[in-house]
Design a protein around this motif. Structure first.
Motif, PDB file in Angstrom:
ATOM      1  N   PRO A 211       1.424  -3.603 -14.063  1.00 15.25           N
ATOM      2  CA  PRO A 211       1.304  -4.292 -15.351  1.00 15.25           C
ATOM      3  C   PRO A 211       0.496  -5.586 -15.210  1.00 15.25           C
ATOM      4  CG  PRO A 211       3.478  -4.637 -14.429  1.00 15.25           C
ATOM      5  CD  PRO A 211       2.782  -3.650 -13.529  1.00 15.25           C
ATOM      6  N   PRO A 212       0.018  -6.131 -16.320  1.00 15.62           N
ATOM      7  CA  PRO A 212      -0.780  -7.368 -16.266  1.00 15.62           C
ATOM      8  C   PRO A 212      -0.089  -8.502 -15.510  1.00 15.62           C
ATOM      9  CG  PRO A 212      -0.864  -6.434 -18.456  1.00 15.62           C
ATOM     10  CD  PRO A 212       0.121  -5.612 -17.675  1.00 15.62           C
ATOM     11  N   PHE A 213       1.215  -8.611 -15.681  1.00 15.09           N
ATOM     12  CA  PHE A 213       1.969  -9.653 -14.971  1.00 15.09           C
ATOM     13  C   PHE A 213       1.781  -9.531 -13.464  1.00 15.09           C
ATOM     14  CE2 PHE A 213       5.973 -10.682 -12.754  1.00 15.09           C
ATOM     15  CZ  PHE A 213       6.025 -12.044 -13.015  1.00 15.09           C
ATOM     16  N   LEU A 214       1.880  -8.323 -12.953  1.00 18.71           N
ATOM     17  CA  LEU A 214       1.755  -8.087 -11.512  1.00 18.71           C
ATOM     18  C   LEU A 214       0.326  -8.353 -11.035  1.00 18.71           C
ATOM     19  CD1 LEU A 214       3.129  -7.085  -8.916  1.00 18.71           C
ATOM     20  CD2 LEU A 214       2.419  -4.782  -9.568  1.00 18.71           C
ATOM     21  N   LEU A 215      -0.641  -7.877 -11.785  1.00 20.90           N
ATOM     22  CA  LEU A 215      -2.036  -8.114 -11.407  1.00 20.90           C
ATOM     23  C   LEU A 215      -2.352  -9.608 -11.402  1.00 20.90           C
ATOM     24  CD1 LEU A 215      -3.743  -5.214 -13.381  1.00 20.90           C
ATOM     25  CD2 LEU A 215      -3.162  -5.290 -10.943  1.00 20.90           C
ATOM     26  N   PHE A 216      -1.791 -10.337 -12.353  1.00 21.60           N
ATOM     27  CA  PHE A 216      -1.971 -11.788 -12.409  1.00 21.60           C
ATOM     28  C   PHE A 216      -1.353 -12.458 -11.182  1.00 21.60           C
ATOM     29  CE2 PHE A 216      -0.427 -16.005 -13.925  1.00 21.60           C
ATOM     30  CZ  PHE A 216      -1.665 -16.602 -14.093  1.00 21.60           C
ATOM     31  N   MET A 217      -0.164 -12.036 -10.795  1.00 22.67           N
ATOM     32  CA  MET A 217       0.496 -12.614  -9.623  1.00 22.67           C
ATOM     33  C   MET A 217      -0.297 -12.313  -8.346  1.00 22.67           C
ATOM     34  SD  MET A 217       2.906 -14.288 -10.902  1.00 22.67           S
ATOM     35  CE  MET A 217       4.003 -14.747  -9.598  1.00 22.67           C
ATOM     36  N   TRP A 218      -0.804 -11.099  -8.222  1.00 18.25           N
ATOM     37  CA  TRP A 218      -1.629 -10.755  -7.062  1.00 18.25           C
ATOM     38  C   TRP A 218      -2.912 -11.573  -7.066  1.00 18.25           C
ATOM     39  CZ3 TRP A 218      -1.082  -4.706  -7.360  1.00 18.25           C
ATOM     40  CH2 TRP A 218       0.169  -4.342  -6.854  1.00 18.25           C
ATOM     41  N   TRP A 219      -3.488 -11.776  -8.231  1.00 22.48           N
ATOM     42  CA  TRP A 219      -4.700 -12.586  -8.346  1.00 22.48           C
ATOM     43  C   TRP A 219      -4.444 -14.022  -7.875  1.00 22.48           C
ATOM     44  CZ3 TRP A 219      -6.059 -16.710 -11.681  1.00 22.48           C
ATOM     45  CH2 TRP A 219      -7.411 -17.038 -11.680  1.00 22.48           C
TER      46      TRP A 219
ATOM     47  N   GLN B  76       0.829  -1.208   0.000  1.00 28.38           N
ATOM     48  CA  GLN B  76       0.000   0.000   0.000  1.00 28.38           C
ATOM     49  C   GLN B  76       0.867   1.264   0.000  1.00 28.38           C
ATOM     50  OE1 GLN B  76      -3.156  -0.039  -0.707  1.00 28.38           O
ATOM     51  NE2 GLN B  76      -3.021  -2.273  -0.728  1.00 28.38           N
ATOM     52  N   ALA B  77       1.960   1.245   0.750  1.00 33.59           N
ATOM     53  CA  ALA B  77       2.873   2.392   0.767  1.00 33.59           C
ATOM     54  C   ALA B  77       3.520   2.574  -0.600  1.00 33.59           C
ATOM     55  CB  ALA B  77       3.945   2.195   1.838  1.00 33.59           C
ATOM     56  N   ALA B  78       3.899   1.475  -1.243  1.00 34.87           N
ATOM     57  CA  ALA B  78       4.509   1.546  -2.576  1.00 34.87           C
ATOM     58  C   ALA B  78       3.514   2.087  -3.595  1.00 34.87           C
ATOM     59  CB  ALA B  78       5.007   0.164  -3.000  1.00 34.87           C
ATOM     60  N   LEU B  79       2.291   1.598  -3.553  1.00 33.85           N
ATOM     61  CA  LEU B  79       1.284   2.073  -4.503  1.00 33.85           C
ATOM     62  C   LEU B  79       0.976   3.552  -4.293  1.00 33.85           C
ATOM     63  CD1 LEU B  79      -1.124  -1.003  -4.607  1.00 33.85           C
ATOM     64  CD2 LEU B  79       0.563  -0.308  -6.321  1.00 33.85           C
ATOM     65  N   ALA B  80       0.965   3.993  -3.042  1.00 36.89           N
ATOM     66  CA  ALA B  80       0.741   5.413  -2.759  1.00 36.89           C
ATOM     67  C   ALA B  80       1.899   6.255  -3.297  1.00 36.89           C
ATOM     68  CB  ALA B  80       0.580   5.630  -1.258  1.00 36.89           C
ATOM     69  N   GLU B  81       3.133   5.779  -3.090  1.00 38.18           N
ATOM     70  CA  GLU B  81       4.299   6.514  -3.588  1.00 38.18           C
ATOM     71  C   GLU B  81       4.300   6.563  -5.117  1.00 38.18           C
ATOM     72  OE1 GLU B  81       8.900   6.779  -2.354  1.00 38.18           O
ATOM     73  OE2 GLU B  81       8.326   4.794  -3.132  1.00 38.18           O
ATOM     74  N   LEU B  82       3.945   5.458  -5.752  1.00 37.07           N
ATOM     75  CA  LEU B  82       3.904   5.419  -7.214  1.00 37.07           C
ATOM     76  C   LEU B  82       2.814   6.347  -7.758  1.00 37.07           C
ATOM     77  CD1 LEU B  82       4.472   1.606  -7.598  1.00 37.07           C
ATOM     78  CD2 LEU B  82       5.939   3.382  -8.589  1.00 37.07           C
ATOM     79  N   GLU B  83       1.675   6.370  -7.103  1.00 39.31           N
ATOM     80  CA  GLU B  83       0.604   7.259  -7.542  1.00 39.31           C
ATOM     81  C   GLU B  83       1.017   8.719  -7.396  1.00 39.31           C
ATOM     82  OE1 GLU B  83      -4.072   8.212  -6.562  1.00 39.31           O
ATOM     83  OE2 GLU B  83      -3.215   6.301  -5.925  1.00 39.31           O
ATOM     84  N   ASN B  84       1.681   9.049  -6.295  1.00 41.85           N
ATOM     85  CA  ASN B  84       2.145  10.418  -6.072  1.00 41.85           C
ATOM     86  C   ASN B  84       3.247  10.825  -7.038  1.00 41.85           C
ATOM     87  OD1 ASN B  84       0.347  10.834  -3.979  1.00 41.85           O
ATOM     88  ND2 ASN B  84       1.797  10.196  -2.410  1.00 41.85           N
ATOM     89  N   SER B  85       3.975   9.862  -7.574  1.00 43.45           N
ATOM     90  CA  SER B  85       5.074  10.172  -8.494  1.00 43.45           C
ATOM     91  C   SER B  85       4.586  10.491  -9.900  1.00 43.45           C
ATOM     92  CB  SER B  85       6.059   9.004  -8.554  1.00 43.45           C
ATOM     93  OG  SER B  85       5.480   7.922  -9.254  1.00 43.45           O
ATOM     94  N   LYS B  86       3.288  10.342 -10.135  1.00 43.88           N
ATOM     95  CA  LYS B  86       2.664  10.626 -11.433  1.00 43.88           C
ATOM     96  C   LYS B  86       3.073   9.637 -12.521  1.00 43.88           C
ATOM     97  CE  LYS B  86       0.742  14.420  -9.855  1.00 43.88           C
ATOM     98  NZ  LYS B  86      -0.317  14.174  -8.941  1.00 43.88           N
TER      99      LYS B  86
ATOM    100  N   TRP C 277       2.230   6.572 -14.762  1.00 41.66           N
ATOM    101  CA  TRP C 277       0.967   6.061 -15.285  1.00 41.66           C
ATOM    102  C   TRP C 277       0.644   4.723 -14.629  1.00 41.66           C
ATOM    103  CZ3 TRP C 277       0.038   3.448 -20.525  1.00 41.66           C
ATOM    104  CH2 TRP C 277      -1.293   3.577 -20.908  1.00 41.66           C
ATOM    105  N   ARG C 278      -0.572   4.552 -14.134  1.00 44.34           N
ATOM    106  CA  ARG C 278      -0.946   3.365 -13.363  1.00 44.34           C
ATOM    107  C   ARG C 278      -0.644   2.031 -14.076  1.00 44.34           C
ATOM    108  NH1 ARG C 278      -5.230   2.989  -9.066  1.00 44.34           N
ATOM    109  NH2 ARG C 278      -5.123   0.806  -8.499  1.00 44.34           N
ATOM    110  N   PRO C 279      -0.948   1.862 -15.364  1.00 43.17           N
ATOM    111  CA  PRO C 279      -0.610   0.584 -16.015  1.00 43.17           C
ATOM    112  C   PRO C 279       0.909   0.302 -16.062  1.00 43.17           C
ATOM    113  CG  PRO C 279      -2.276   1.730 -17.290  1.00 43.17           C
ATOM    114  CD  PRO C 279      -1.801   2.687 -16.229  1.00 43.17           C
ATOM    115  N   ASN C 280       1.727   1.319 -15.858  1.00 45.18           N
ATOM    116  CA  ASN C 280       3.174   1.099 -15.810  1.00 45.18           C
ATOM    117  C   ASN C 280       3.621   0.527 -14.479  1.00 45.18           C
ATOM    118  OD1 ASN C 280       3.480   1.968 -18.382  1.00 45.18           O
ATOM    119  ND2 ASN C 280       4.384   3.937 -17.865  1.00 45.18           N
ATOM    120  N   TYR C 281       2.921   0.850 -13.410  1.00 46.71           N
ATOM    121  CA  TYR C 281       3.322   0.280 -12.123  1.00 46.71           C
ATOM    122  C   TYR C 281       2.428  -0.869 -11.675  1.00 46.71           C
ATOM    123  CZ  TYR C 281       0.040   3.545  -9.680  1.00 46.71           C
ATOM    124  OH  TYR C 281      -1.038   4.244  -9.242  1.00 46.71           O
TER     125      TYR C 281
END
Length: 126
Positions: free
Chosen positions: A26-34, A8-18, A20-24
């Motif tokens: 990616p489908p590979f990561l979403l698949f692994m989380w799934w 959650q801290a990483a996602l917040a930092e990535l969002e604040n860094s501007k 693009w969401r699909p860059n942080y």
């Protein structure tokens, strides 16, 4: 649940860094989380981990698609059917590892170990 807090801290930092969401995410990561795997966003991985994981994912996916749609009917040799996806995966993995490494440095992102563990239950709402 330290991984979830760091995630959650990483996602917040990535969002604040501007970035693009699909860059942080990616489908590979979403698949692994799934799948329930505790996988870091790629900006927080080492160069080698990104090259191997993203290259492997691409090689398998692209190789299967090419085999099913094109190579199966052309009589392509097994060696070429394995070699081409490996070369494509290696190339893709290295390019993406360079991108994520460069992007993390350019945006001055924290290292995974330096991320604070956000405790959502301790946050106060104004």
């Amino acid at each position: 649940m330290p991984f979830e807090a760091k995630k959650q801290a990483a996602l917040a930092e990535l969002e604040n860094s501007k970035i693009w969401r699909p860059n942080y995410e990616p489908p590979f990561l979403l698949f692994m989380w799934w799948l329930g795997k505790k996988t870091r966003p790629p900006h927080y991985n080492s160069f080698m981990r990104n090259a191997l994981s993203l290259g492997s994912f691409f090689a398998v996916g692209w190789g299967l698609i090419m085999w099913l749609l094109v190579w199966n009917s052309t009589g392509l040799s097994v060696l070429a059917g394995i070699g081409a996806p490996l070369l494509a995966g290696l190339t893709f993995g290295l390019i993406m590892a360079c991108y994520y490494s460069f992007s993390a440095k350019r945006k001055k992102l924290s290292r995974w170990e330096e991320l604070p563990e956000i405790d959502e239950s301790a946050q106060q709402y104004s």
